[in-house]
Structure formats: C-alpha cells, structure tokens
Scaffold this motif. Structure first.
Motif, short mmCIF file in Angstrom:
data_model
loop_
_atom_site.label_atom_id
_atom_site.label_comp_id
_atom_site.label_asym_id
_atom_site.label_seq_id
_atom_site.Cartn_x
_atom_site.Cartn_y
_atom_site.Cartn_z
N THR A 1 61.24 17.25 -11.00
CA THR A 1 61.97 18.29 -11.52
C THR A 1 63.48 17.27 -11.69
OG1 THR A 1 62.95 18.81 -8.88
CG2 THR A 1 61.33 20.65 -11.03
N ARG B 1 55.96 23.30 -21.09
CA ARG B 1 56.03 21.62 -19.51
C ARG B 1 55.12 21.95 -18.77
NH1 ARG B 1 59.19 16.39 -20.62
NH2 ARG B 1 57.60 14.56 -19.84
N ALA B 2 56.16 22.54 -17.87
CA ALA B 2 55.61 22.66 -16.34
C ALA B 2 54.77 24.20 -16.54
CB ALA B 2 57.08 24.16 -15.97
N ASP C 1 60.91 15.06 -14.73
CA ASP C 1 59.99 16.08 -15.04
C ASP C 1 59.78 16.99 -16.14
OD1 ASP C 1 58.52 13.08 -15.68
OD2 ASP C 1 57.11 13.64 -13.67
N TYR C 2 60.27 18.33 -15.08
CA TYR C 2 60.23 19.38 -15.12
C TYR C 2 61.64 19.93 -15.35
CZ TYR C 2 55.71 18.25 -14.79
OH TYR C 2 54.40 17.83 -14.81
N ALA C 3 62.06 20.98 -15.92
CA ALA C 3 63.76 21.82 -15.64
C ALA C 3 63.78 22.34 -13.93
CB ALA C 3 63.95 22.88 -16.69
N ARG D 1 60.18 22.82 -22.73
CA ARG D 1 60.23 22.83 -20.71
C ARG D 1 59.29 23.69 -19.86
NH1 ARG D 1 66.79 22.73 -20.00
NH2 ARG D 1 67.67 21.14 -21.27
N PRO E 1 61.89 13.22 -23.27
CA PRO E 1 62.93 13.39 -21.85
C PRO E 1 62.99 14.99 -21.99
CG PRO E 1 63.83 12.06 -22.97
CD PRO E 1 62.53 12.56 -24.20
N CYS E 2 62.67 15.52 -20.33
CA CYS E 2 62.69 17.37 -20.04
C CYS E 2 64.58 17.93 -20.75
CB CYS E 2 63.16 16.98 -18.53
SG CYS E 2 63.32 19.05 -18.25
N SER F 1 48.84 16.31 -18.78
CA SER F 1 49.88 15.71 -17.72
C SER F 1 49.56 14.57 -16.68
CB SER F 1 50.15 17.27 -16.55
OG SER F 1 48.89 17.24 -15.75
N GLN G 1 64.78 18.67 -24.19
CA GLN G 1 63.65 20.28 -25.10
C GLN G 1 64.63 20.99 -24.50
OE1 GLN G 1 60.74 19.52 -22.06
NE2 GLN G 1 59.36 18.38 -22.72
#
Length: 413
Positions: A386, A358-359, A389-391, A355, A346-347, A309, A350
């Motif tokens: 968020t 990844r998180a 990078d992260y939903a 998602r 890219p989030c 990551s 995805q």
C-alpha cells in the motif's frame, strides 16, 4: 451447522408489517367493506401493477402502478363527489390482498416478495394514518388549493419513508453501508418515485370529482412507463451480457484462467459498494473489471496464467493502454475505457475505480494457487504494497468485504 440468524432490523420491519397487516385484515373482515365498488376498483389496479412488476430492480420501485394505486386509495376522501367511509384498516387490508394476489406468479417462479410486500404495507399504512383519521373528522374541509398541496406533502413523506425502508432492508440483507444505499434510493425516488407520487395525488383528486372513471385515464400513462422500464431493464441486461461475452475472449484464447474476469468484477463491485460508490459508478467499475485484461489479446505471447500484476510497470501500462483502445472500439461507455487505461498508473493518480480493479485483480492472482492460507497471505502482501502500489483504503475495504460471513475469493469455474 446452525442456520444463520436473521438480522434484527430485517426481522423488526417484517414483524411490524405483519402486525399491521393482521390487525387491518381482522378489523376489515369484522366490519365489512365500505364502498365495495371503490375497493374492488383500486384493488384491481394494485393487482395489475403487481402482475406487471419487473424483477431485478435492486430494491427500487418495481411496480409503480401498484404503488400509485395503493397511495391514491390511502388518500381518497371522496368518490364522485360523495364522501367515502373506509379507514386505515380497510386501505391496508385491500392493498395487502391485492398485492398478494398480484404476487402469486412471482412467488410461483421463486422470486422473493417479502421485502416488497413489507414496504407496500408499511408505506400505504403510513399514508393512510396521515390522512384518513383527519379527513374523516372534517379537518380538511374548505382547504381549497391547500388540500392538493397537503396530498403532495403526505406523498413526499411517504416516499421518504419508503426510501428509508428500502435502504434499511438492503443494508440488513447485504451489510452494505447504509448511507450510500439511502443516497441511491433517494436519487431513484426523484425519478420514478416522483411519477408515482404525482399519479397517486392526481388519481385521488380526479376520483373525488369524476368517480372511478378517472382510474383508467390516469393510470394508463404510468402503466406504459412501467412497461418501458421493463424493456429498458431487458436492454441493460443484454448489454451487460454482451460485455461479459467480450470479457471472456481472453479466457477462450487461453490468456486468462476461466472465470477470472467474472470473479474480479463481482468482488470489485462489492468493494465499490463498501466504499460508497453510486450505482452509476458501480456500473462503470463492474464493466472495467470485466474487461481489465482485454489488452492481453494484443500480446504475441500470453502472460503465464494471465498474471499481469507481477509484470514490469511499463509492460503493465502498455497492456492497459492496449486494453483501453480495444474498449473504446466496442462502443462501451468511455469512462470504462479510461479506467482500463489507467490501471497501471501510479496509485495516487488513479481514479477510485482503477484502484479497486487493480487491488482486486492482484488479490485474485495471488490467492489463486496459494492453498488454504492464501486469502490471508494475499491480503498481507497487498497491505505491504500500500506504500505505492495499492490504495490503503481499497485494501482495507477488500479485507472488510472478505471478512463478512467469512467470505473468500471463489476460485475456479
């Protein structure tokens, strides 16, 4: 430390089943059995269905033969052209006694049966209450074809009640969202549940005309189907074990810490449930989470602690594409490979499964060596990420899952 309180809904369902069972047994023992041969025949069929019940069905109907026999007895008005005289109490009492007898081996092996027995008692009682009092009053005489449609309608309502009970019990025990659980139960009802309802109706109608000889004839196909489902469940379990073994290749090679893939897969599945994914989607999610690091096997030098990551985006994307290529060569569902390939996209672009993995993967890497305050610190870092990078909905779901019963990501082992 005090024991955790039982969920109110779970207690209520079990209490209702216990009261109905107790009243039915007392009434049946007091008045005696009507048509003992018929009661014994249906009881034996229920017992056989319970003895051959498979485990690991995750709340689904694990004993379709037992369910069909119980419902058929609940909707039985005649046997061989002669009217029967058993009522609701005898139906519930016979089904309960047979179910308990068939559950003895499962209880001996330490398998939980309380939810299953509660559902069996309540659904059988519901069907019997809908049919027996009205039939005994002669309400259905002369209905002709409409009589068969009535049986199907009662069975359909019973299947709906069973789905509601199964979802409610699962929700009480796991705190997973009720809506997705009910949706999955209803979808399953359209499969094996349809076969159970059809067999139950046909057996009740056939026994009414030809007598008890119809039971083995019409129960054999469902018994064979039940055995086939057990073999299918065994194949699925073996398939999952194979994927888990492939996922451990990165651990054996020293690319990732021991148990990393298993922990990410377990938590990803919980997050997926919280977000309302279907069973099929959860399976793809779990397999992708197990194999999300397999692309590292193509690297010349391992990433320290397997923590991808923190790598540059292009390097993450290269590892993800390599992993997807490996997954495609294993013959696993192509959707799993797609999720693995898109872990570094890219989030916003995805799929939901990517998602989630990844998180959760980032959370596990951040919390691994962070000490007692690691979980909260890791979640805060994910929230700050968020923006790109992260939903946000995945991070929020992860926080909810971890907060239930003060859960935290298990480490080690």
């Amino acid at each position: 430390m005090s024991a955790p309180r039982r969920p109110l809904l779970l207690t209520l369902v079990h209490a209702c089943a216990a009261v109905l069972a107790a009243v039915s047994l007392i009434d049946t023992l007091g008045s005696g059995l009507y048509e003992r041969g018929t009661a014994v025949a249906f009881g034996a069929l229920v017992t056989l269905g319970e003895l051959t019940r498979w485990t690991g069905a995750e709340g689904r109907e694990a004993a379709p033969l037992g369910a069909a026999a119980a419902l058929s007895y609940a909707l039985l008005g005649e046997s061989g052209g002669q009217p029967t005289h058993h009522g609701v109490s005898q139906v519930v009492g016979v089904v309960l006694a047979a179910s308990l007898l068939g559950s003895v081996p499962h209880i001996a092996h330490g398998r939980p049966v309380s939810d299953h027995l509660a559902r069996r008692v309540l659904t059988t009682g519901f069907a019997a209450v809908c049919f027996q009092p009205l039939y005994n009053e002669g309400t259905f005489q002369g209905w002709g074809t409409a009589y068969a449609l009535l049986l199907i309608a009662i069975l359909a309502l019973t299947a709906l009640c069973d789905a509601l009970l199964a979802a409610a019990l699962a929700h009480s025990r796991t705190r997973w969202p009720f809506g997705p659980l009910l949706r999955d139960e209803l979808r399953a009802t359209l499969g094996i549940g349809s076969a159970v309802c059809a067999t139950g109706a046909v057996m009740a109608l056939a026994v009414a005309v030809t007598g008890l000889w119809a039971l083995p004839v019409f129960s054999l196909p469902l018994l064979l189907t039940q055995m086939s489902f057990r073999r299918y469940a065994g194949v699925r379990a073996t398939y999952r074990q194979t994927i888990a073994s492939l996922a451990r290749a990165t651990e054996i090679a020293g690319y990732t810490p021991a148990g990393h893939a298993r922990r990410v897969a377990a938590l990803s599945r919980e997050v997926g449930r919280d977000l309302g994914l279907t069973e099929a989607e959860l399976t793809v999610l779990e397999y992708a989470a197990l194999m999300h690091d397999i692309g590292q096997l193509s690297l010349v030098d391992p990433v320290p602690a397997g923590a991808t990551s923190g790598l540059p985006v292009e390097e993450q994307r290269r590892i993800a594409l390599l992993g997807g290529a490996v997954v495609r060569q294993t013959g696993v569902n192509p959707q799993v490979a797609t999720v693995v390939e898109r872990l570094a996209d890219p989030c916003p672009e995805q799929p939901v499964a990517a998602r989630i993995v990844r998180a959760v993967n980032a959370y596990e890497e951040k919390v691994r060596d962070a000490g007692p305050g690691g979980p909260l610190k890791a979640l805060e870092e994910l929230r700050l990420g968020t923006a790109g990078d992260y939903a946000p909905e995945v991070v929020g779901s992860l926080a909810r899952v971890l907060s239930r019963d003060s859960l935290s990501m298990p480490v080690g082992g």
